[in-house]
Write a protein that holds these residues in place. Sequence first.
Motif, PDB file in Angstrom:
ATOM      1  N   SER A 136      28.685 -46.099 -20.594  1.00 35.24           N
ATOM      2  CA  SER A 136      27.281 -45.784 -20.341  1.00 35.24           C
ATOM      3  C   SER A 136      27.004 -44.288 -20.466  1.00 35.24           C
ATOM      4  O   SER A 136      27.818 -43.453 -20.040  1.00 35.24           O
ATOM      5  N   GLN A 137      25.850 -43.951 -21.037  1.00 38.82           N
ATOM      6  CA  GLN A 137      25.419 -42.551 -21.101  1.00 38.82           C
ATOM      7  C   GLN A 137      25.398 -41.912 -19.719  1.00 38.82           C
ATOM      8  O   GLN A 137      25.792 -40.750 -19.559  1.00 38.82           O
ATOM      9  N   VAL A 138      24.967 -42.663 -18.728  1.00 41.66           N
ATOM     10  CA  VAL A 138      24.814 -42.130 -17.377  1.00 41.66           C
ATOM     11  C   VAL A 138      26.099 -42.248 -16.573  1.00 41.66           C
ATOM     12  O   VAL A 138      26.602 -41.279 -15.993  1.00 41.66           O
ATOM     13  N   PHE A 139      26.675 -43.440 -16.526  1.00 39.93           N
ATOM     14  CA  PHE A 139      27.747 -43.716 -15.575  1.00 39.93           C
ATOM     15  C   PHE A 139      29.143 -43.392 -16.091  1.00 39.93           C
ATOM     16  O   PHE A 139      30.105 -43.430 -15.321  1.00 39.93           O
ATOM     17  N   SER A 140      29.279 -43.061 -17.369  1.00 44.61           N
ATOM     18  CA  SER A 140      30.619 -42.766 -17.894  1.00 44.61           C
ATOM     19  C   SER A 140      31.205 -41.493 -17.304  1.00 44.61           C
ATOM     20  O   SER A 140      32.411 -41.245 -17.421  1.00 44.61           O
ATOM     21  N   HIS A 141      30.375 -40.691 -16.648  1.00 45.38           N
ATOM     22  CA  HIS A 141      30.833 -39.428 -16.075  1.00 45.38           C
ATOM     23  C   HIS A 141      31.317 -39.569 -14.634  1.00 45.38           C
ATOM     24  O   HIS A 141      31.718 -38.584 -14.012  1.00 45.38           O
ATOM     25  N   LEU A 142      31.301 -40.774 -14.106  1.00 52.38           N
ATOM     26  CA  LEU A 142      31.843 -41.011 -12.772  1.00 52.38           C
ATOM     27  C   LEU A 142      33.368 -40.987 -12.808  1.00 52.38           C
ATOM     28  O   LEU A 142      33.986 -41.403 -13.795  1.00 52.38           O
ATOM     29  N   ASP A 143      33.972 -40.525 -11.724  1.00 53.16           N
ATOM     30  CA  ASP A 143      35.424 -40.672 -11.624  1.00 53.16           C
ATOM     31  C   ASP A 143      35.742 -42.091 -11.138  1.00 53.16           C
ATOM     32  O   ASP A 143      34.830 -42.877 -10.841  1.00 53.16           O
ATOM     33  N   ASP A 144      37.012 -42.423 -11.077  1.00 51.06           N
ATOM     34  CA  ASP A 144      37.404 -43.796 -10.751  1.00 51.06           C
ATOM     35  C   ASP A 144      36.878 -44.236  -9.386  1.00 51.06           C
ATOM     36  O   ASP A 144      36.409 -45.371  -9.218  1.00 51.06           O
ATOM     37  N   ALA A 145      36.942 -43.337  -8.406  1.00 45.36           N
ATOM     38  CA  ALA A 145      36.501 -43.686  -7.054  1.00 45.36           C
ATOM     39  C   ALA A 145      34.985 -43.907  -7.021  1.00 45.36           C
ATOM     40  O   ALA A 145      34.497 -44.848  -6.384  1.00 45.36           O
ATOM     41  N   GLN A 146      34.240 -43.050  -7.705  1.00 48.17           N
ATOM     42  CA  GLN A 146      32.785 -43.197  -7.747  1.00 48.17           C
ATOM     43  C   GLN A 146      32.387 -44.477  -8.477  1.00 48.17           C
ATOM     44  O   GLN A 146      31.471 -45.186  -8.057  1.00 48.17           O
ATOM     45  N   ARG A 147      33.073 -44.762  -9.581  1.00 50.41           N
ATOM     46  CA  ARG A 147      32.764 -45.985 -10.324  1.00 50.41           C
ATOM     47  C   ARG A 147      33.050 -47.225  -9.487  1.00 50.41           C
ATOM     48  O   ARG A 147      32.288 -48.205  -9.519  1.00 50.41           O
ATOM     49  N   ALA A 148      34.106 -47.172  -8.709  1.00 52.32           N
ATOM     50  CA  ALA A 148      34.426 -48.295  -7.822  1.00 52.32           C
ATOM     51  C   ALA A 148      33.320 -48.492  -6.789  1.00 52.32           C
ATOM     52  O   ALA A 148      32.960 -49.630  -6.445  1.00 52.32           O
ATOM     53  N   ARG A 149      32.745 -47.391  -6.287  1.00 46.48           N
ATOM     54  CA  ARG A 149      31.636 -47.489  -5.323  1.00 46.48           C
ATOM     55  C   ARG A 149      30.402 -48.086  -5.976  1.00 46.48           C
ATOM     56  O   ARG A 149      29.694 -48.902  -5.369  1.00 46.48           O
ATOM     57  N   VAL A 150      30.141 -47.695  -7.228  1.00 47.06           N
ATOM     58  CA  VAL A 150      28.994 -48.254  -7.944  1.00 47.06           C
ATOM     59  C   VAL A 150      29.163 -49.752  -8.119  1.00 47.06           C
ATOM     60  O   VAL A 150      28.223 -50.541  -7.904  1.00 47.06           O
ATOM     61  N   ILE A 151      30.345 -50.177  -8.516  1.00 44.70           N
ATOM     62  CA  ILE A 151      30.606 -51.608  -8.701  1.00 44.70           C
ATOM     63  C   ILE A 151      30.468 -52.349  -7.375  1.00 44.70           C
ATOM     64  O   ILE A 151      29.855 -53.424  -7.301  1.00 44.70           O
ATOM     65  N   GLU A 152      31.012 -51.780  -6.311  1.00 41.08           N
ATOM     66  CA  GLU A 152      30.956 -52.410  -4.984  1.00 41.08           C
ATOM     67  C   GLU A 152      29.521 -52.594  -4.509  1.00 41.08           C
ATOM     68  O   GLU A 152      29.199 -53.582  -3.833  1.00 41.08           O
ATOM     69  N   ASN A 153      28.650 -51.654  -4.856  1.00 41.24           N
ATOM     70  CA  ASN A 153      27.264 -51.702  -4.373  1.00 41.24           C
ATOM     71  C   ASN A 153      26.305 -52.393  -5.336  1.00 41.24           C
ATOM     72  O   ASN A 153      25.097 -52.429  -5.084  1.00 41.24           O
ATOM     73  N   SER A 154      26.817 -52.953  -6.412  1.00 40.51           N
ATOM     74  CA  SER A 154      25.958 -53.634  -7.376  1.00 40.51           C
ATOM     75  C   SER A 154      25.625 -55.050  -6.917  1.00 40.51           C
ATOM     76  O   SER A 154      26.372 -55.661  -6.144  1.00 40.51           O
ATOM     77  N   MET A 155      24.512 -55.556  -7.411  1.00 40.14           N
ATOM     78  CA  MET A 155      24.118 -56.949  -7.178  1.00 40.14           C
ATOM     79  C   MET A 155      23.951 -57.609  -8.542  1.00 40.14           C
ATOM     80  O   MET A 155      23.169 -57.138  -9.370  1.00 40.14           O
ATOM     81  N   GLU A 156      24.690 -58.655  -8.786  1.00 44.54           N
ATOM     82  CA  GLU A 156      24.595 -59.375 -10.056  1.00 44.54           C
ATOM     83  C   GLU A 156      23.524 -60.449  -9.951  1.00 44.54           C
ATOM     84  O   GLU A 156      23.492 -61.219  -8.994  1.00 44.54           O
ATOM     85  N   ARG A 157      22.627 -60.503 -10.944  1.00 41.18           N
ATOM     86  CA  ARG A 157      21.568 -61.503 -10.960  1.00 41.18           C
ATOM     87  C   ARG A 157      21.520 -62.146 -12.350  1.00 41.18           C
ATOM     88  O   ARG A 157      21.602 -61.458 -13.363  1.00 41.18           O
ATOM     89  N   LYS A 158      21.370 -63.471 -12.380  1.00 45.45           N
ATOM     90  CA  LYS A 158      21.292 -64.204 -13.641  1.00 45.45           C
ATOM     91  C   LYS A 158      19.912 -64.848 -13.767  1.00 45.45           C
ATOM     92  O   LYS A 158      19.349 -65.332 -12.779  1.00 45.45           O
ATOM     93  N   TYR A 159      19.379 -64.843 -14.997  1.00 48.24           N
ATOM     94  CA  TYR A 159      18.034 -65.350 -15.249  1.00 48.24           C
ATOM     95  C   TYR A 159      18.016 -66.216 -16.492  1.00 48.24           C
ATOM     96  O   TYR A 159      18.724 -65.959 -17.469  1.00 48.24           O
ATOM     97  N   LYS A 160      17.187 -67.249 -16.457  1.00 49.45           N
ATOM     98  CA  LYS A 160      16.934 -68.073 -17.628  1.00 49.45           C
ATOM     99  C   LYS A 160      15.912 -67.368 -18.527  1.00 49.45           C
ATOM    100  O   LYS A 160      15.146 -66.508 -18.068  1.00 49.45           O
ATOM    101  N   LYS A 161      15.883 -67.742 -19.809  1.00 52.30           N
ATOM    102  CA  LYS A 161      14.913 -67.168 -20.748  1.00 52.30           C
ATOM    103  C   LYS A 161      13.497 -67.307 -20.209  1.00 52.30           C
ATOM    104  O   LYS A 161      13.118 -68.366 -19.691  1.00 52.30           O
ATOM    105  N   ASP A 162      12.728 -66.229 -20.268  1.00 48.47           N
ATOM    106  CA  ASP A 162      11.332 -66.129 -19.821  1.00 48.47           C
ATOM    107  C   ASP A 162      11.184 -66.061 -18.304  1.00 48.47           C
ATOM    108  O   ASP A 162      10.056 -65.947 -17.799  1.00 48.47           O
ATOM    109  N   GLN A 163      12.271 -66.098 -17.552  1.00 48.54           N
ATOM    110  CA  GLN A 163      12.165 -65.999 -16.093  1.00 48.54           C
ATOM    111  C   GLN A 163      11.781 -64.574 -15.706  1.00 48.54           C
ATOM    112  O   GLN A 163      12.223 -63.600 -16.322  1.00 48.54           O
ATOM    113  N   ILE A 164      10.954 -64.453 -14.687  1.00 47.28           N
ATOM    114  CA  ILE A 164      10.482 -63.142 -14.232  1.00 47.28           C
ATOM    115  C   ILE A 164      11.549 -62.476 -13.369  1.00 47.28           C
ATOM    116  O   ILE A 164      12.094 -63.085 -12.442  1.00 47.28           O
TER     117      ILE A 164
END
Length: 225
Positions: A11-39
């Motif tokens: 990523s242009q933005v997140f590639s500059h994180l170190d390993d520990a910071q990237r792990a924190r970003v992953i830990e704090n992420s929320m994965e969401r799945k959507y069907k086509k045309d879903q809001i």
Amino acid sequence: MDNLNTLLQSSQVFSHLDDAQRARVIENSMERKYKKDQIIALYGDDWPYLFMVGKGKVNAVKESIEGRKLIVTVLGPGDILWGISFFQDDITLPVSFTAGTNSCIYLWSREKLLPILMDNGRCLWELSRLMVSRMQYASELVEGLAFQSVAGRVARMVQDLFDARSGAPVARNMTLDEMAAKVGTTREVVCRALYRMAEDDIIRITRTEFILTDEIALARMVSQQ
């Protein structure tokens, strides 16, 4: 989360994180799945999140009172966008986010992500550069809507489709409504513009694809105001 880890590293933005910071970003992420045309989020929502597309496509859409739609931008895997209230309280979304295909996104709240960004100045700088590129794109979009004819905008859309395929035939995998939303008009106008191009032998339209027959004439049509 292997997919997210891979996307963050490129990523242009997140590639500059170190390993520990990237792990924190992953830990704090929320994965969401959507069907086509879903809001995903609606125009007018107070939506203080930043998101990255994991799979599929996400559309940012403006809609008029009459129901006409304009797809402001289309995001693919690795692309990043945000609600304005991620940066400024009480400013609501100026567009809606919808799934253009079956999609997966990774979502971060401001409270979770901002402390990590504040610890990495290069990430904040790259996020600022990304915001500038989005503003440049928006300016070009407004310029096209204000100064280019509808026929010219349709021609531009067709030209972009052929450019993406290096001039090879383009599959007819967009509906007239989807095309209309990309150029800010109606399906009837798009249909007339396409068949006018076919009558002028600029493109050939088959049941399954568009075929470019006169690249110079198409470019001339795009350049006309």
